[in-house]
Design a protein around this motif. Structure first.
Motif, PDB file in Angstrom:
ATOM      1  N   ASP A  60       0.825  -1.200   0.000  1.00  0.00           N
ATOM      2  CA  ASP A  60       0.000   0.000   0.000  1.00  0.00           C
ATOM      3  C   ASP A  60       0.868   1.261   0.000  1.00  0.00           C
ATOM      4  N   ALA A  61       1.932   1.208   0.763  1.00  0.00           N
ATOM      5  CA  ALA A  61       2.833   2.363   0.841  1.00  0.00           C
ATOM      6  C   ALA A  61       3.581   2.592  -0.469  1.00  0.00           C
ATOM      7  N   ALA A  62       3.793   1.535  -1.260  1.00  0.00           N
ATOM      8  CA  ALA A  62       4.578   1.639  -2.495  1.00  0.00           C
ATOM      9  C   ALA A  62       3.735   2.069  -3.693  1.00  0.00           C
ATOM     10  N   LEU A  63       2.408   1.951  -3.610  1.00  0.00           N
ATOM     11  CA  LEU A  63       1.548   2.314  -4.734  1.00  0.00           C
ATOM     12  C   LEU A  63       1.441   3.827  -4.878  1.00  0.00           C
ATOM     13  N   THR A  64       1.339   4.289  -6.120  1.00  0.00           N
ATOM     14  CA  THR A  64       1.228   5.728  -6.387  1.00  0.00           C
ATOM     15  C   THR A  64      -0.240   6.103  -6.561  1.00  0.00           C
ATOM     16  N   GLU A  65      -0.480   7.384  -6.739  1.00  0.00           N
ATOM     17  CA  GLU A  65      -1.846   7.899  -6.799  1.00  0.00           C
ATOM     18  C   GLU A  65      -2.642   7.316  -7.962  1.00  0.00           C
ATOM     19  N   GLY A  66      -1.988   7.029  -9.075  1.00  0.00           N
ATOM     20  CA  GLY A  66      -2.701   6.503 -10.241  1.00  0.00           C
ATOM     21  C   GLY A  66      -2.844   5.005 -10.256  1.00  0.00           C
ATOM     22  N   GLU A  67      -2.479   4.333  -9.158  1.00  0.00           N
ATOM     23  CA  GLU A  67      -2.511   2.872  -9.106  1.00  0.00           C
ATOM     24  C   GLU A  67      -3.472   2.402  -8.006  1.00  0.00           C
ATOM     25  N   ILE A  68      -4.170   1.327  -8.293  1.00  0.00           N
ATOM     26  CA  ILE A  68      -5.036   0.698  -7.290  1.00  0.00           C
ATOM     27  C   ILE A  68      -4.799  -0.811  -7.350  1.00  0.00           C
ATOM     28  N   LEU A  69      -4.666  -1.394  -6.189  1.00  0.00           N
ATOM     29  CA  LEU A  69      -4.523  -2.844  -6.091  1.00  0.00           C
ATOM     30  C   LEU A  69      -5.805  -3.421  -5.500  1.00  0.00           C
ATOM     31  N   TYR A  70      -6.487  -4.252  -6.272  1.00  0.00           N
ATOM     32  CA  TYR A  70      -7.666  -4.954  -5.784  1.00  0.00           C
ATOM     33  C   TYR A  70      -7.253  -6.371  -5.379  1.00  0.00           C
ATOM     34  N   VAL A  71      -7.689  -6.769  -4.197  1.00  0.00           N
ATOM     35  CA  VAL A  71      -7.276  -8.057  -3.627  1.00  0.00           C
ATOM     36  C   VAL A  71      -8.490  -8.955  -3.454  1.00  0.00           C
ATOM     37  N   ASN A  72      -8.355 -10.201  -3.905  1.00  0.00           N
ATOM     38  CA  ASN A  72      -9.413 -11.202  -3.718  1.00  0.00           C
ATOM     39  C   ASN A  72      -8.879 -12.274  -2.777  1.00  0.00           C
ATOM     40  N   LEU A  73      -9.333 -12.245  -1.531  1.00  0.00           N
ATOM     41  CA  LEU A  73      -8.843 -13.172  -0.509  1.00  0.00           C
ATOM     42  C   LEU A  73      -9.886 -14.241  -0.212  1.00  0.00           C
ATOM     43  N   HIS A  74      -9.384 -15.381   0.256  1.00  0.00           N
ATOM     44  CA  HIS A  74     -10.271 -16.420   0.790  1.00  0.00           C
ATOM     45  C   HIS A  74     -11.050 -15.807   1.958  1.00  0.00           C
ATOM     46  N   PRO A  75     -12.340 -16.160   2.130  1.00  0.00           N
ATOM     47  CA  PRO A  75     -13.128 -15.567   3.221  1.00  0.00           C
ATOM     48  C   PRO A  75     -12.466 -15.669   4.588  1.00  0.00           C
ATOM     49  N   LEU A  76     -11.771 -16.755   4.861  1.00  0.00           N
ATOM     50  CA  LEU A  76     -11.120 -16.901   6.170  1.00  0.00           C
ATOM     51  C   LEU A  76      -9.943 -15.954   6.309  1.00  0.00           C
ATOM     52  N   ALA A  77      -9.174 -15.769   5.215  1.00  0.00           N
ATOM     53  CA  ALA A  77      -8.044 -14.850   5.260  1.00  0.00           C
ATOM     54  C   ALA A  77      -8.524 -13.403   5.312  1.00  0.00           C
ATOM     55  N   LYS A  78      -9.673 -13.131   4.697  1.00  0.00           N
ATOM     56  CA  LYS A  78     -10.207 -11.764   4.624  1.00  0.00           C
ATOM     57  C   LYS A  78     -10.551 -11.214   6.009  1.00  0.00           C
ATOM     58  N   LYS A  79     -10.920 -12.116   6.934  1.00  0.00           N
ATOM     59  CA  LYS A  79     -11.313 -11.682   8.275  1.00  0.00           C
ATOM     60  C   LYS A  79     -10.195 -10.948   9.006  1.00  0.00           C
ATOM     61  N   GLY A  80      -8.947 -11.299   8.671  1.00  0.00           N
ATOM     62  CA  GLY A  80      -7.822 -10.673   9.363  1.00  0.00           C
ATOM     63  C   GLY A  80      -7.301  -9.416   8.693  1.00  0.00           C
ATOM     64  N   VAL A  81      -7.975  -8.964   7.643  1.00  0.00           N
ATOM     65  CA  VAL A  81      -7.507  -7.803   6.892  1.00  0.00           C
ATOM     66  C   VAL A  81      -8.534  -6.681   6.987  1.00  0.00           C
ATOM     67  N   GLY A  82      -8.121  -5.528   7.509  1.00  0.00           N
ATOM     68  CA  GLY A  82      -8.993  -4.349   7.564  1.00  0.00           C
ATOM     69  C   GLY A  82      -8.687  -3.431   6.396  1.00  0.00           C
ATOM     70  N   PHE A  83      -9.466  -3.545   5.324  1.00  0.00           N
ATOM     71  CA  PHE A  83      -9.165  -2.769   4.118  1.00  0.00           C
ATOM     72  C   PHE A  83      -9.340  -1.266   4.345  1.00  0.00           C
ATOM     73  N   GLN A  84     -10.092  -0.893   5.375  1.00  0.00           N
ATOM     74  CA  GLN A  84     -10.274   0.527   5.653  1.00  0.00           C
ATOM     75  C   GLN A  84      -8.959   1.195   6.062  1.00  0.00           C
ATOM     76  N   ASP A  85      -7.980   0.405   6.444  1.00  0.00           N
ATOM     77  CA  ASP A  85      -6.692   0.960   6.855  1.00  0.00           C
ATOM     78  C   ASP A  85      -5.759   1.246   5.683  1.00  0.00           C
ATOM     79  N   PHE A  86      -6.157   0.812   4.488  1.00  0.00           N
ATOM     80  CA  PHE A  86      -5.302   1.010   3.318  1.00  0.00           C
ATOM     81  C   PHE A  86      -5.761   2.216   2.513  1.00  0.00           C
ATOM     82  N   LEU A  87      -4.803   2.809   1.845  1.00  0.00           N
ATOM     83  CA  LEU A  87      -5.093   3.966   1.010  1.00  0.00           C
ATOM     84  C   LEU A  87      -5.417   3.567  -0.423  1.00  0.00           C
TER      85      LEU A  87
END
Length: 801
Positions: free
Chosen positions: A252-279
């Protein structure tokens, strides 16, 4: 199980629904316009199933068809809303394993799955089953899977039940047919065609529509689809999730303003990731199907997922990020190493970012020819119109290969390291595997502890695992319980439930092309009765004096054996010495014949050349140090090999050795066993202590290769109270050991035929045998094993006459 417990189980919704299924299976007529689709047991609504649903729902050609989708209870509302949002209003969602679902499973004509239906499923006459699977495999599957190779029964059954198996390339077809061992026994057809889910990658207007809706027209879009690592609740899974989260923060820190990374996680792995914390990192938008949104990506990043084979057809760049490659693949195995793929694979984040921003520089033309030859638009239409309407649409269909030979299934029991497993292995090593196709069969749940023994059979031998349990109504469940409680006899049980038992052959093997079923183990009452009703050729083996087994171990039922020996086409007794007891059980009926155990002399001699070692899980008494000390000692060393069980006579052997030890304190005794009757090893250990023999007796439980130990000993003693044959007598003789054996039916004929030494079947007799060995009065037997095996194989052949 008490009556109250049985009542509670019968009230269980799943058991009631399963009972309903088999009633509906019997009673309901097929609905020629019913179609039931299922994705990953009702857990998902995406991939091939989604695109097939979309076509069926939108096409006027299928307007009169009723289309159903299964969903787990927790997914039903979500699936319904998702389908409405996509305009798929003709699809009816039913809860998997509900009564409504069971009714459909038993009555719709068309069944479509991308994984498997549950183990209770039986394809009904007239039903048409399409299995699309869910990806070109990178990780090893079926028998090549390093951990779950034994637990593939339900997948095999579903493939064997399928009328059509969809493969997107020859590579997938070859690996799936080979590693699920479908050749020769499968009756379905292979369809070579593009995956329905990949047709979206050829939809340019849909891609632009999504980009516009999400305001992504001016963005460079990356998609990251990592493989799920681990299992629910495991500590190492949580650690792997934490590692992934750390990478995402750096990313997230390495991405620039014109770039977006969309992530598709397994539902169990997704529980441990707070996407609201990413820019600049976001989850895949939930309003789109996975591939529907993946279509907007400029670059896809993955690791070991089959998605790489699908996304390649877009021509866009793929980057592999296998940051844990060695760790992840250590236990899993792969068909292709990542180095065989054309895609770049950086392992550090800075190198990954550089690769993601760089234009595609690799040549993937050969990769596309091999893995994406059929991909294109309209894949769903072609597949549905071919399978449902029978139209000629350009799909290449061919039957599962069949060499035309007889297919023989051999029930192997629990694959314990014992004489039965050893004799089956020897038979398969020595028999002509080019004459027939042989399949070892077993209940997956029974072989968990012994699964590695499956790998010891000849590579040319296939296997067919059995999953799940017999389908019965609530009344049938009561009948089955009464039989297990010995309230009902085998004869009455078969009269009342014979139809269900015959039906269970279909449930277990999905209509596989089987010509003969040989119950090789001769144990396990339910499979004994179950295999007796097979309509082809049948035989059951008898490896021991079953009268004595009933009396001593109480592990058999006389009524079950009598029914079996009277109803199998042939009853194969492994020695003449136990024929009389078998005839007594059979009540003078049944076709008995002698089929001696084959002796794999070459394998035994080869394994005897190894260095004697204990396995990590070998149980030793008193300790390993005293084992190795005994191996190096100059005094006479006696050895006995046989499971730790009362009929092996170990207690009286210890008493006899104690008497000898008082005369020859330099003597040693080793007892080596595989399985044990509960507590037997500890009981013998206590006896050794009480006799004060800790320095001269070693007990070993579970040694994968006992032959080097046997070879380093001086004498072999068979102290059994009864035996079928006693295969280890021949093994000891092969390794040049003088042998004494108690004078019991079974081994008696073998020993007399080849000049062996028999002793009285008592503690005193065993002691006298030990003395004879020490005095040099027992010589190794002289057996021509090649001639012996020729005769044994001729006897085996009579089972097919």
């Amino acid at each position: 199980m008490k009556i109250k417990q049985l009542y509670e189980k019968l009230k269980n919704p799943f058991w009631r629904a399963k009972s309903s299924y088999i009633r509906y299976y019997d009673r309901l007529l097929l609905n020629p316009y019913g179609i039931l689709l299922e994705s990953e047991h009702g857990k998902k609504l995406d991939g091939n199933i989604f695109y097939l649903l979309r076509y069926l729902s939108e096409s006027e050609t299928y307007a009169r068809y009723q289309i159903y989708l299964s969903a787990t209870g927790g997914n039903k509302s979500r699936f319904e809303a998702f389908l409405r949002d996509h305009g798929m209003n003709r699809v009816h969602v039913v809860v998997a394993a509900s009564d409504a679902y069971m009714r459909l499973l038993a009555s719709v004509k068309y069944l479509v799955n991308d994984t498997t239906f549950a183990s209770y499923f039986i394809k009904k006459a007239g039903q048409v089953y399409l299995n699309t699977w869910h990806g070109t495999p990178l990780k090893a599957m079926g028998r090549s899977d390093r951990t779950e190779f034994y637990n593939i029964g339900n997948v095999q059954k579903n493939f064997l039940s399928s009328d059509f198996l969809l493969y997107p390339n020859v590579y997938t077809r070859e690996h799936m047919l080979r590693d699920y061992m479908l050749e020769n026994i499968g009756k379905g057809s292979c369809l070579m065609g593009g995956y329905p889910r990949n047709e979206i990658f050829f939809d340019a207007s849909g891609r632009e529509k999504i980009k516009k809706a999400l305001g992504l027209e001016e963005k460079r879009i990356y998609a990251y689809l990592p493989t799920f690592r681990g299992a629910v609740g495991q500590k190492d899974t949580r650690e792997k999730d934490a590692r992934l989260l750390a990478y995402l923060k750096e990313w997230d820190a390495a991405l620039t303003e014109g770039e977006i990374l969309y992530v598709n996680l397994h539902p169990l792995a997704k529980k441990g990731v707070g996407f609201q914390d990413f820019l600049r990192i976001r989850p895949f938008p939930c309003q789109y199907e996975t591939y529907e949104f993946l279509n907007v990506a400029d670059v896809m990043v993955t690791d070991y997922s089959s998605v790489l084979f699908d996304f390649a057809c877009t021509g866009k760049k793929i980057v592999l990020f296998p940051y844990d490659q060695e760790e992840y693949l250590r236990e899993r195995g792969v068909y292709l190493s990542l180095d065989q793929l054309p895609f770049p694979q950086p392992v550090q984040l800075d190198a990954l970012m550089e690769e993601m921003r760089r234009e595609k520089q690799y040549d993937d033309r050969e990769f596309l020819k091999q893995f994406c030859p059929y991909e294109g638009p309209c894949a769903s239409q072609r597949l549905c119109d071919f399978v449902i309407l029978g139209e000629t649409v350009g799909l290449a269909a061919s039957p599962i290969p069949d060499n035309g030979k007889e297919n023989v299934f051999l029930y192997a029991g629990n694959l314990a390291a014992n004489g039965i497993t050893g004799s089956l292995r020897s038979l398969l090593n020595k028999t002509d595997l080019n004459k027939r196709n042989y399949y070892v069969s077993f209940l997956s749940r029974d072989v968990v502890q012994n699964k590695e023994n499956l790998r010891t059979f000849p590579e040319k031998t296939a296997y067919c695992a059995i999953a799940g349990d017999m389908n019965v109504t609530i009344t049938g469940r009561v009948i089955r319980k009464l039989f297990k409680k010995k309230i009902l006899s085998a004869k009455s049980y078969m009269r009342l439930l014979g139809y269900r038992i015959r039906q269970d052959i279909e449930r277990q093997f999905g209509g596989a092309n089987i010509h003969a079923m040989l119950h090789f183990s001769g144990y396990d009452q339910e499979t004994i009765l179950g295999w007796s009703v097979f309509p082809g050729r049948t035989a059951i083996f008898v490896h021991s004096d079953m009268n004595r087994e009933i009396q001593t171990r109480k592990n058999q039922r006389r009524d079950v054996l009598r029914y079996a020996y009277q109803h199998y086409d042939k009853t194969a007794v492994v020695t003449q010495g136990i024929r009389q007891s078998t005839e007594e059980i059979a009540g003078g009926r049944g076709k008995l014949c002698i089929v001696k155990n084959v002796i794999d002399d070459k394998r035994i001699l080869e394994k005897g050349l190894a260095r004697p070692v204990l396995d990590e899980d070998t149980k030793v008494f008193p300790d390993r140090e005293r084992f190795y000390r005994a191996m190096e000692a100059s005094g006479p060393k006696f050895i006995n090999i046989g499971r730790f069980s009362p009929e092996k006579g170990h207690e009286r052997l210890l008493n006899a050795f104690y008497t000898l030890w008082k005369e020859k304190p330099e003597a040693y005794l080793l007892i080596v066993g595989g399985n044990e009757v509960r507590g037997m090893f500890d009981k013998l250990s206590m006896q050794v202590k009480e006799l004060g023999l800790e320095n001269n007796v070693v007990l070993l439980r579970k040694v994968s290769n006992p032959y080097p130990i046997l070879k380093l000993c001086d004498y072999f003693v068979l102290s059994s109270c009864y035996e079928g044959f006693g295969l280890v007598l021949a093994e000891a003789d092969l390794l040049g050991k003088p042998v004494v054996c108690t004078d019991i039916p079974g081994p008696r004929d073998f020993m007399k035929t080849y000049g062996g030494t028999l002793t009285e079947n008592s503690e005193e007799g065993i002691y006298r045998g030990l003395q004879l060995l020490c005095e040099g009065k027992v010589k190794p037997m002289k057996i021509e094993y090649e001639a012996y095996n020729r005769e044994a194989l001729r006897e085996f052949e009579q089972l097919f006459e």
